[in-house]
Design an enzyme around this catalytic site. Structure first.
Site, PDB file in Angstrom:
ATOM      1  N   ASP A  88       0.870  -1.179   0.000  1.00  0.00           N
ATOM      2  CA  ASP A  88       0.000   0.000   0.000  1.00  0.00           C
ATOM      3  C   ASP A  88       0.902   1.222   0.000  1.00  0.00           C
ATOM      4  O   ASP A  88       1.430   1.579   1.053  1.00  0.00           O
ATOM      5  CB  ASP A  88      -0.906  -0.030   1.238  1.00  0.00           C
ATOM      6  CG  ASP A  88      -1.747   1.220   1.415  1.00  0.00           C
ATOM      7  OD1 ASP A  88      -1.825   2.022   0.486  1.00  0.00           O
ATOM      8  OD2 ASP A  88      -2.319   1.384   2.519  1.00  0.00           O
ATOM      9  N   GLU A 128      -0.923  10.603   1.147  1.00  0.00           N
ATOM     10  CA  GLU A 128      -2.249   9.981   1.073  1.00  0.00           C
ATOM     11  C   GLU A 128      -2.654   9.436   2.425  1.00  0.00           C
ATOM     12  O   GLU A 128      -3.800   9.555   2.855  1.00  0.00           O
ATOM     13  CB  GLU A 128      -2.245   8.852   0.028  1.00  0.00           C
ATOM     14  CG  GLU A 128      -3.633   8.286  -0.285  1.00  0.00           C
ATOM     15  CD  GLU A 128      -4.095   7.146   0.628  1.00  0.00           C
ATOM     16  OE1 GLU A 128      -5.271   6.769   0.540  1.00  0.00           O
ATOM     17  OE2 GLU A 128      -3.294   6.637   1.433  1.00  0.00           O
TER      18      GLU A 128
HETATM   19 CO    CO Z   1      -3.060   2.907   3.194  1.00  0.00          CO
HETATM   20 ZN    ZN Z   2      -3.184   3.260  -0.013  1.00  0.00          ZN
END
Ligand code: CO
Ligand code: ZN
Length: 340
Positions: free
Chosen positions: A166, A203
């Site tokens: 991620d 993010e």
């Molecule tokens: Co994440």
């Molecule tokens: Zn992510």
């Protein structure tokens, strides 16, 4: 693709400190992009211009975030133990016993004040990082220093495990899509769209880099490529996403409802090209797409998700075939004109 993913996942890049990751990406994309720039928040923007002009040309922003979750030192005690808080969604259950590395190279192990109940979920506030120091004076870590998990990349056949899948998987998918589109072009294929491949910052702390990048680019369409948790492990949430069954077309997550036109475009393209894909309704979390959707006067937005197990742990697991099929689907979508 595996080698690039290994390099990227083993690179340090908590939110706000994405420089090392950006450097790796820049080297990969430079030969393929028509223009490259870095905005004020550090997002890397690579443009692929359309083969021809005209009013059918759509400005499309694709976003994958470079940053990963981490921790930040908040206090060093007299014995050199480092207290810390989260940078993004760093959970206690995954942090205890973890190894971390600070930006200055200092390694550390995460300990806990006192384990009274072995199966309770300890909060980060009762943890500390032991960096091998014996006093505050000899601690190589200062308040404000950030650290990320440290774990080597491992292969288990098609299943790959690393920290920061991620969203380094999304980063790899965007790089490979840009490469594939450039290759198609070299073989005489046209590029009908004005494409912006954006590697965003921050993010994990609230989709901040995507917001400023989208404002600057002012796209017609925004697509985030990020991971999505699965429902395919014992006693997991009731969700349909599974590892190895193809990229997920996002319908909904906790931050957005995808534009139905984007959903149709993804599903129809996948069906036509016979690319395996899944429908995604995610019960938690969100992506850069939510930020793109509500930027300026609003943007048609959606997301393509790569299924991942153990998200936000230091051992996130993906299936290589899902990455390959994501590249195929995006390349197919971006190689033809769209009417929306
Ligand atoms: Co994440
Ligand atoms: Zn992510």
């Amino acid at each position: 693709m595996k080698q690039l993913l290994k390099t990227l996942t083993e690179t340090f890049g908590p939110s706000g400190y994405e420089d090392a990751v950006r450097k790796v990406i820049l080297k990969e994309i430079k030969p393929f992009a028509d223009e490259v720039r870095v905005d004020a928040l550090g997002s890397l923007i690579a443009r692929k211009k359309p083969s021809k002009g005209g009013k059918d040309v759509k400005k499309i922003m694709l976003a994958a975030h470079m940053d990963e979750i981490g921790v930040i030192a908040s206090h060093i005690d007299k014995n050199g133990f480092v207290r810390f808080t989260n940078v993004g969604g760093t959970f206690g259950r995954y942090t205890l016993g973890a190894r971390v590395r600070f930006m200055n190279g200092t390694p550390g192990v995460v300990g806990y004040d006192r384990l009274e109940q072995m199966d309770s979920m300890p909060p980060l506030s009762k943890m500390y990082i032991d960096v091998g120091a014996t006093s505050k004076a000899d601690s190589p870590v200062k308040v404000g220093d950030v650290a990320a998990f440290e774990r080597p990349f491992v292969e288990m056949g098609d299943r790959l495990v690393a920290k920061s899948m991620d969203d380094r998987t999304g980063v790899v998918v965007l790089i490979e899509t840009l490469r594939a589109i450039t290759l198609r072009q070299a073989q005489g294929g046209s590029t009908p769209h004005d494409l912006y491949f954006v590697f965003t910052t921050q993010e994990e702390v609230g989709t901040r880099g995507a917001g400023t990048a989208a404002f600057g680019i002012d796209p017609d369409i925004g697509i985030a490529v990020d991971v999505t948790p699965t429902g395919d492990t014992p006693a997991s949430l009731k969700m349909t996403m599974e590892l190895g069954k193809g990229p997920c077309v996002k319908f909904r997550d906790a931050g957005m409802l995808s534009d139905p036109r984007i959903i149709d475009w993804m599903i129809q393209t996948a069906e036509k090209a016979k690319i395996p894909h899944q429908r995604e309704v995610l019960l938690l979390g969100s992506t850069d797409a939510k930020e793109m959707q509500i930027t300026r006067a609003g943007v048609m937005a959606g997301a393509l998700s790569i299924p991942v197990r153990y998200v936000h742990s230091s051992s996130e697991m993906v299936d290589i075939n899902d990455l390959k099929n994501s590249v195929k689907l995006l390349t197919a979508m971006l190689s033809k004109p769209v009417s929306m």
